[in-house]
Design a protein around this motif. Structure first.
Motif, PDB file in Angstrom:
ATOM      1  N   ARG A  98       0.826  -1.213   0.000  1.00 60.49           N
ATOM      2  CA  ARG A  98       0.000   0.000   0.000  1.00 60.49           C
ATOM      3  C   ARG A  98       0.858   1.260   0.000  1.00 60.49           C
ATOM      4  O   ARG A  98       0.447   2.305  -0.504  1.00 60.49           O
ATOM      5  N   LEU A  99       2.069   1.182   0.542  1.00 58.15           N
ATOM      6  CA  LEU A  99       2.991   2.327   0.542  1.00 58.15           C
ATOM      7  C   LEU A  99       3.741   2.462  -0.789  1.00 58.15           C
ATOM      8  O   LEU A  99       4.543   3.373  -0.959  1.00 58.15           O
ATOM      9  N   GLY A 100       3.490   1.521  -1.691  1.00 57.35           N
ATOM     10  CA  GLY A 100       4.120   1.594  -3.007  1.00 57.35           C
ATOM     11  C   GLY A 100       5.417   0.823  -3.122  1.00 57.35           C
ATOM     12  O   GLY A 100       6.117   0.937  -4.124  1.00 57.35           O
ATOM     13  N   VAL A 101       5.740   0.030  -2.125  1.00 56.64           N
ATOM     14  CA  VAL A 101       6.953  -0.789  -2.177  1.00 56.64           C
ATOM     15  C   VAL A 101       6.578  -2.135  -2.797  1.00 56.64           C
ATOM     16  O   VAL A 101       5.823  -2.905  -2.212  1.00 56.64           O
ATOM     17  N   GLU A 102       7.108  -2.381  -3.966  1.00 56.67           N
ATOM     18  CA  GLU A 102       6.790  -3.617  -4.690  1.00 56.67           C
ATOM     19  C   GLU A 102       7.934  -4.616  -4.554  1.00 56.67           C
ATOM     20  O   GLU A 102       9.053  -4.261  -4.199  1.00 56.67           O
ATOM     21  N   GLY A 103       7.649  -5.858  -4.865  1.00 54.07           N
ATOM     22  CA  GLY A 103       8.686  -6.879  -4.954  1.00 54.07           C
ATOM     23  C   GLY A 103       8.921  -7.693  -3.702  1.00 54.07           C
ATOM     24  O   GLY A 103       9.748  -8.594  -3.702  1.00 54.07           O
ATOM     25  N   ILE A 104       8.216  -7.415  -2.623  1.00 55.57           N
ATOM     26  CA  ILE A 104       8.400  -8.214  -1.407  1.00 55.57           C
ATOM     27  C   ILE A 104       7.735  -9.565  -1.625  1.00 55.57           C
ATOM     28  O   ILE A 104       6.542  -9.646  -1.895  1.00 55.57           O
ATOM     29  N   LYS A 105       8.521 -10.606  -1.535  1.00 57.45           N
ATOM     30  CA  LYS A 105       8.009 -11.953  -1.775  1.00 57.45           C
ATOM     31  C   LYS A 105       7.700 -12.689  -0.472  1.00 57.45           C
ATOM     32  O   LYS A 105       6.814 -13.516  -0.415  1.00 57.45           O
ATOM     33  N   ASN A 106       8.458 -12.410   0.580  1.00 56.87           N
ATOM     34  CA  ASN A 106       8.245 -13.100   1.850  1.00 56.87           C
ATOM     35  C   ASN A 106       8.744 -12.194   2.962  1.00 56.87           C
ATOM     36  O   ASN A 106       9.905 -11.829   2.972  1.00 56.87           O
ATOM     37  N   LEU A 107       7.869 -11.812   3.870  1.00 54.87           N
ATOM     38  CA  LEU A 107       8.241 -10.957   4.981  1.00 54.87           C
ATOM     39  C   LEU A 107       7.782 -11.632   6.259  1.00 54.87           C
ATOM     40  O   LEU A 107       6.613 -11.964   6.407  1.00 54.87           O
ATOM     41  N   ARG A 108       8.729 -11.895   7.143  1.00 54.72           N
ATOM     42  CA  ARG A 108       8.411 -12.519   8.429  1.00 54.72           C
ATOM     43  C   ARG A 108       9.002 -11.664   9.529  1.00 54.72           C
ATOM     44  O   ARG A 108      10.067 -11.082   9.368  1.00 54.72           O
ATOM     45  N   ILE A 109       8.310 -11.587  10.643  1.00 54.82           N
ATOM     46  CA  ILE A 109       8.731 -10.733  11.747  1.00 54.82           C
ATOM     47  C   ILE A 109       9.184 -11.613  12.908  1.00 54.82           C
ATOM     48  O   ILE A 109       8.524 -12.593  13.254  1.00 54.82           O
ATOM     49  N   GLY A 110      10.325 -11.257  13.482  1.00 57.50           N
ATOM     50  CA  GLY A 110      10.860 -11.982  14.632  1.00 57.50           C
ATOM     51  C   GLY A 110      11.232 -11.003  15.728  1.00 57.50           C
ATOM     52  O   GLY A 110      10.773  -9.864  15.740  1.00 57.50           O
ATOM     53  N   LYS A 111      12.075 -11.454  16.638  1.00 60.01           N
ATOM     54  CA  LYS A 111      12.530 -10.570  17.709  1.00 60.01           C
ATOM     55  C   LYS A 111      13.997 -10.838  18.006  1.00 60.01           C
ATOM     56  O   LYS A 111      14.506 -11.937  17.783  1.00 60.01           O
ATOM     57  N   ILE A 112      14.663  -9.810  18.499  1.00 65.95           N
ATOM     58  CA  ILE A 112      16.070  -9.879  18.878  1.00 65.95           C
ATOM     59  C   ILE A 112      16.151  -9.548  20.367  1.00 65.95           C
ATOM     60  O   ILE A 112      15.585  -8.551  20.818  1.00 65.95           O
ATOM     61  N   ILE A 113      16.843 -10.368  21.121  1.00 69.26           N
ATOM     62  CA  ILE A 113      17.088 -10.112  22.542  1.00 69.26           C
ATOM     63  C   ILE A 113      18.584  -9.921  22.713  1.00 69.26           C
ATOM     64  O   ILE A 113      19.369 -10.791  22.340  1.00 69.26           O
ATOM     65  N   GLU A 114      18.986  -8.767  23.224  1.00 68.97           N
ATOM     66  CA  GLU A 114      20.397  -8.486  23.483  1.00 68.97           C
ATOM     67  C   GLU A 114      20.590  -8.394  24.982  1.00 68.97           C
ATOM     68  O   GLU A 114      19.800  -7.761  25.684  1.00 68.97           O
TER      69      GLU A 114
END
Length: 90
Positions: free
Chosen positions: A30-46
């Motif tokens: 919707r923001l006009g960014v094309e080409g994303i085939k796979n987006l997954r969200i994770g987390k980082i613990i430092e």
């Protein structure tokens, strides 16, 4: 006692649906960014941890990663440990 810096990356297993990733992917389109085939969200613990040696630090961090930071039924995790004290042996 030596200190170690650690970074634990937690991600959903590939077989688990990622609603947050799907929502972010849709929003990117919707923001006009094309080409994303796979987006997954994770987390980082430092964190920093004191331990007698890197092996013990790793043992403690593996326990935390398995039982506190992740849900092993649906998530995988990886661990990176570095020395944060100049006197510690790694």
């Amino acid at each position: 006692m030596p200190q170690f810096r650690a970074c634990v990356s937690v991600r959903l297993r590939s077989s688990v649906l990622d609603p947050a990733g799907e929502a972010a992917s849709s929003a990117a389109t919707r923001l006009g960014v094309e080409g994303i085939k796979n987006l997954r969200i994770g987390k980082i613990i430092e964190l920093e941890i004191e331990a007698p040696d890197k092996e013990e630090a790793s043992k403690r961090l593996e326990l935390l990663s398995d039982r506190l930071f992740s849900n092993p039924v649906i998530e995988n995790w990886s661990l990176e440990i570095n020395s944060s004290s100049p006197n510690s042996l790694t």
